[in-house]
Scaffold this motif. Structure first.
Motif, PDB file in Angstrom:
ATOM      1  N   TYR A 126       0.859  -1.201   0.000  1.00 55.97           N
ATOM      2  CA  TYR A 126       0.000   0.000   0.000  1.00 55.97           C
ATOM      3  C   TYR A 126       0.891   1.247   0.000  1.00 55.97           C
ATOM      4  O   TYR A 126       2.019   1.218   0.484  1.00 55.97           O
ATOM      5  CB  TYR A 126      -0.889   0.048   1.246  1.00 55.97           C
ATOM      6  N   GLU A 127       0.364   2.352  -0.523  1.00 52.75           N
ATOM      7  CA  GLU A 127       1.098   3.617  -0.460  1.00 52.75           C
ATOM      8  C   GLU A 127       0.091   4.773  -0.401  1.00 52.75           C
ATOM      9  O   GLU A 127      -1.093   4.607  -0.726  1.00 52.75           O
ATOM     10  CB  GLU A 127       2.030   3.740  -1.670  1.00 52.75           C
ATOM     11  N   GLN A 128       0.569   5.945   0.007  1.00 51.76           N
ATOM     12  CA  GLN A 128      -0.281   7.135   0.070  1.00 51.76           C
ATOM     13  C   GLN A 128      -0.884   7.415  -1.308  1.00 51.76           C
ATOM     14  O   GLN A 128      -0.168   7.438  -2.300  1.00 51.76           O
ATOM     15  CB  GLN A 128       0.535   8.353   0.479  1.00 51.76           C
ATOM     16  N   ALA A 129      -2.198   7.681  -1.326  1.00 50.10           N
ATOM     17  CA  ALA A 129      -2.841   7.894  -2.626  1.00 50.10           C
ATOM     18  C   ALA A 129      -3.903   8.987  -2.598  1.00 50.10           C
ATOM     19  O   ALA A 129      -4.494   9.299  -3.626  1.00 50.10           O
ATOM     20  CB  ALA A 129      -3.439   6.590  -3.129  1.00 50.10           C
ATOM     21  N   GLY A 130      -4.170   9.568  -1.440  1.00 47.75           N
ATOM     22  CA  GLY A 130      -5.176  10.626  -1.387  1.00 47.75           C
ATOM     23  C   GLY A 130      -5.289  11.162   0.028  1.00 47.75           C
ATOM     24  O   GLY A 130      -4.628  10.663   0.942  1.00 47.75           O
ATOM     25  N   SER A 131      -6.115  12.191   0.216  1.00 52.18           N
ATOM     26  CA  SER A 131      -6.193  12.789   1.552  1.00 52.18           C
ATOM     27  C   SER A 131      -7.621  13.014   2.026  1.00 52.18           C
ATOM     28  O   SER A 131      -8.552  13.095   1.232  1.00 52.18           O
ATOM     29  CB  SER A 131      -5.453  14.131   1.595  1.00 52.18           C
ATOM     30  N   ARG A 132      -7.740  13.104   3.324  1.00 54.98           N
ATOM     31  CA  ARG A 132      -9.018  13.449   3.947  1.00 54.98           C
ATOM     32  C   ARG A 132      -8.756  14.562   4.949  1.00 54.98           C
ATOM     33  O   ARG A 132      -7.955  14.390   5.884  1.00 54.98           O
ATOM     34  CB  ARG A 132      -9.612  12.238   4.666  1.00 54.98           C
ATOM     35  N   PHE A 133      -9.399  15.697   4.733  1.00 54.01           N
ATOM     36  CA  PHE A 133      -9.228  16.851   5.608  1.00 54.01           C
ATOM     37  C   PHE A 133     -10.476  17.078   6.457  1.00 54.01           C
ATOM     38  O   PHE A 133     -11.582  16.766   6.028  1.00 54.01           O
ATOM     39  CB  PHE A 133      -9.003  18.126   4.788  1.00 54.01           C
ATOM     40  N   GLU A 134     -10.251  17.663   7.619  1.00 56.08           N
ATOM     41  CA  GLU A 134     -11.362  18.233   8.374  1.00 56.08           C
ATOM     42  C   GLU A 134     -11.409  19.715   8.020  1.00 56.08           C
ATOM     43  O   GLU A 134     -10.390  20.401   8.089  1.00 56.08           O
ATOM     44  CB  GLU A 134     -11.124  18.088   9.877  1.00 56.08           C
ATOM     45  N   LEU A 135     -12.558  20.205   7.610  1.00 53.07           N
ATOM     46  CA  LEU A 135     -12.721  21.626   7.312  1.00 53.07           C
ATOM     47  C   LEU A 135     -13.602  22.235   8.384  1.00 53.07           C
ATOM     48  O   LEU A 135     -14.591  21.624   8.812  1.00 53.07           O
ATOM     49  CB  LEU A 135     -13.339  21.790   5.918  1.00 53.07           C
ATOM     50  N   ARG A 136     -13.205  23.418   8.826  1.00 52.93           N
ATOM     51  CA  ARG A 136     -13.912  24.034   9.941  1.00 52.93           C
ATOM     52  C   ARG A 136     -14.075  25.525   9.679  1.00 52.93           C
ATOM     53  O   ARG A 136     -13.132  26.176   9.221  1.00 52.93           O
ATOM     54  CB  ARG A 136     -13.082  23.809  11.210  1.00 52.93           C
ATOM     55  N   ALA A 137     -15.251  26.027   9.927  1.00 58.72           N
ATOM     56  CA  ALA A 137     -15.490  27.464   9.754  1.00 58.72           C
ATOM     57  C   ALA A 137     -16.422  27.947  10.856  1.00 58.72           C
ATOM     58  O   ALA A 137     -17.188  27.156  11.422  1.00 58.72           O
ATOM     59  CB  ALA A 137     -16.121  27.732   8.395  1.00 58.72           C
ATOM     60  N   ARG A 138     -16.334  29.234  11.158  1.00 60.57           N
ATOM     61  CA  ARG A 138     -17.312  29.819  12.071  1.00 60.57           C
ATOM     62  C   ARG A 138     -18.642  29.861  11.327  1.00 60.57           C
ATOM     63  O   ARG A 138     -18.708  30.295  10.177  1.00 60.57           O
ATOM     64  CB  ARG A 138     -16.913  31.268  12.445  1.00 60.57           C
ATOM     65  N   CYS A 139     -19.663  29.424  12.001  1.00 58.18           N
ATOM     66  CA  CYS A 139     -20.987  29.385  11.394  1.00 58.18           C
ATOM     67  C   CYS A 139     -21.362  30.755  10.803  1.00 58.18           C
ATOM     68  O   CYS A 139     -21.849  30.857   9.673  1.00 58.18           O
ATOM     69  CB  CYS A 139     -21.963  29.015  12.514  1.00 58.18           C
ATOM     70  N   ALA A 140     -21.054  31.801  11.562  1.00 57.34           N
ATOM     71  CA  ALA A 140     -21.453  33.143  11.152  1.00 57.34           C
ATOM     72  C   ALA A 140     -20.691  33.629   9.921  1.00 57.34           C
ATOM     73  O   ALA A 140     -21.120  34.558   9.246  1.00 57.34           O
ATOM     74  CB  ALA A 140     -21.234  34.112  12.312  1.00 57.34           C
ATOM     75  N   ASP A 141     -19.535  32.977   9.611  1.00 53.65           N
ATOM     76  CA  ASP A 141     -18.715  33.433   8.479  1.00 53.65           C
ATOM     77  C   ASP A 141     -19.083  32.754   7.161  1.00 53.65           C
ATOM     78  O   ASP A 141     -18.478  33.021   6.131  1.00 53.65           O
ATOM     79  CB  ASP A 141     -17.224  33.125   8.737  1.00 53.65           C
ATOM     80  N   LEU A 142     -20.038  31.841   7.227  1.00 53.92           N
ATOM     81  CA  LEU A 142     -20.262  30.983   6.067  1.00 53.92           C
ATOM     82  C   LEU A 142     -21.012  31.627   4.924  1.00 53.92           C
ATOM     83  O   LEU A 142     -20.951  31.185   3.796  1.00 53.92           O
ATOM     84  CB  LEU A 142     -21.018  29.721   6.487  1.00 53.92           C
ATOM     85  N   SER A 143     -21.770  32.651   5.208  1.00 58.87           N
ATOM     86  CA  SER A 143     -22.673  33.125   4.175  1.00 58.87           C
ATOM     87  C   SER A 143     -23.016  34.572   4.436  1.00 58.87           C
ATOM     88  O   SER A 143     -23.038  35.008   5.584  1.00 58.87           O
ATOM     89  CB  SER A 143     -23.938  32.266   4.238  1.00 58.87           C
TER      90      SER A 143
END
Ligand SMILES: CC(C)(COP(=O)(O)OP(=O)(O)OC[C@H]1O[C@@H](n2cnc3c(N)ncnc32)[C@H](O)[C@@H]1OP(=O)(O)O)[C@@H](O)C(=O)NCCC(=O)NCCS
Length: 398
Positions: A126-143
């Motif tokens: 097996y070898e590295q083939a992709g990524s998984r990120f956690e994305l985080r934002a302030r609710c009030a900044d989203l829109s």
């Protein structure tokens, strides 16, 4: 390799032993472990025995993974566990090696997993083939203020869906997954976890245009001691930017009580372009690892750019699966590939690095610079063009 020591868990007693192994290995409450096995499917447990008793096990999750717009047969590996008293003497390696022989015999193209240690899985290809990120934002900044949304975005109405298995959800997911390298073609095990998993309930919300579903998300609220809460989003899918903006605006409407919104995926994502500012932060959770189980099938099942027409002469090294340890000619034309044995072996590559190249995670030039591939300049450029694409990601964890 004593294959008779490896095989499917024979009965409930062996599955119960594996269930306890999962509890000991991952610190998961004992009562939850049988559900994990039931959901994965009782026939999908594999064990290695010592003195006729399982000492190591794993769960197979047969599904598909999207590369180049095509579904490639992939078996996910979960819950790799070895009895603590039996660790450090090759049980995991034996289990994984036998499992790979089994998958190869069945014609499975790929295997993917989330590693707790890279060296164990590198050891078997097996070898590295992709990524998984956690994305985080302030609710009030989203829109922006929902009233400031454009007319075309406001025209989409937001509904809560009663049926988490609404076929429109699956169709929207498929549309986005198909163009997102690395995303899974989920089977019931992973779809079943979306609305409810380990005591957490998630509700489905969708952005509709008439009856058409253009985007959806599964939402859970996690309350803090302060009485406020964070929003956790599982599966944030928008087929276009209108739907993305509508869903972000919906999340922002929680801002009087909610602080952060958390979701999972990639950082090269059209979803993020729907936000007016870079108001999010990303944290790498994992590089998932992949194994090319059957070189020929894997190369033939994935899709390619319709504008690339070329031939690669590969010499693949695989210490575990002898059928892959050979020369191949990959011919790419009209978005498809055909593979023949033989050729000049102008690109010398280990099966691990082939997974990294195949998924589009690294270019041939980068792999060459890292000492993981050998080829002349022209062949490097050809190989990079063949496998180029959007950075491979995966919102799911298994
Ligand atoms: C990780 C785990 C499965 C390894 O099992 P094991 O039977 O001790 O592993 P093996 O003895 O077969 O080791 C095989 C190879 O992997 C390497 N390896 C195993 N565990 C490792 C670790 N924790 N860190 C680094 N390398 C490790 C070994 O060095 C060995 O390499 P070698 O063949 O070159 O000597 C076991 O420790 C376990 O169950 N841990 C808890 C659960 C877990 O982490 N599961 C994996 C989830 S992805």
């Amino acid at each position: 390799l004593k294959h008779e020591e490896y095989g499917p868990a024979r009965d409930d007693a062996e599955r119960a032993i594996f269930s306890d192994m999962i509890a000991r290995s991952f610190g998961i409450p004992r009562a939850e472990c049988p559900t994990i096995i039931d959901r994965a499917g009782r026939g999908n447990v594999r064990v290695v025995r010592e003195d006729a008793r399982p000492i190591a096990g794993l769960a197979l999750i047969p599904m598909g993974q999207w590369f180049g717009g095509k579904r490639v047969a992939m078996t996910g590996i979960a819950a790799v566990a070895v009895e603590p008293f039996a660790r450090g003497r090759g049980a995991a390696k034996r289990l994984l090696t036998s499992m790979l022989h089994e998958l190869h015999a069945k014609g499975v193209a790929l295997s993917t997993l989330y590693p707790s240690t890279q060296s164990l899985y590198r050891n078997v290809g097996y070898e590295q083939a992709g990524s998984r990120f956690e994305l985080r934002a302030r609710c009030a900044d989203l829109s922006p203020d929902p009233r400031a949304l454009s007319e075309e975005v406001r025209a989409l109405h937001l509904v809560r869906l009663d049926r988490p298995d609404d076929p429109r959800i699956r169709a929207a997911y498929r549309e986005v997954a198909q163009r997102s390298p690395g995303w899974l073609d989920r089977e019931d095990y992973l779809w079943g976890r979306l609305p409810e998993w380990r005591g957490e309930t998630r509700e489905a919300y969708a952005a509709l245009s008439g009856h058409d579903l253009l985007g959806y998300l599964f939402l859970a609220q996690k309350r803090a001691e302060s009485g406020r809460h964070d929003l956790h989003v599982y599966d944030f899918v928008a087929v276009d930017s209108r739907a993305a903006r509508r869903l972000f605006a919906f999340l922002a409407l929680h801002r009087s009580m909610a602080d952060d919104v958390v979701w999972y995926g990639g950082i090269h994502d059209a979803l993020l372009m729907a936000l007016p500012e870079m108001s999010y932060r990303a944290r790498l959770l994992y590089h998932w690892m992949m194994r090319i189980v059957d070189v020929r099938t894997a190369l033939e099942q994935r899709g390619y750019s319709a504008s690339v027409q070329t031939e690669l002469h590969l010499e693949v090294h695989d210490e575990v699966l002898p059928a892959n340890n050979a020369r191949f000619i990959l011919h790419v034309e009209n978005g498809h590939a055909s593979v023949k044995p033989g050729g000049k072996g102008r690109i010398e590559i280990d099966v691990r690095a082939l997974a990294t190249l195949y998924s589009g995670f690294l270019s041939a030039e980068s792999l060459a610079a890292a000492g993981r591939l050998k080829a002349e300049k022209n062949d490097l450029a050809r190989a990079s063009a063949v496998f180029a694409g959007q950075a491979p990601t995966m919102p799911d964890m298994f």
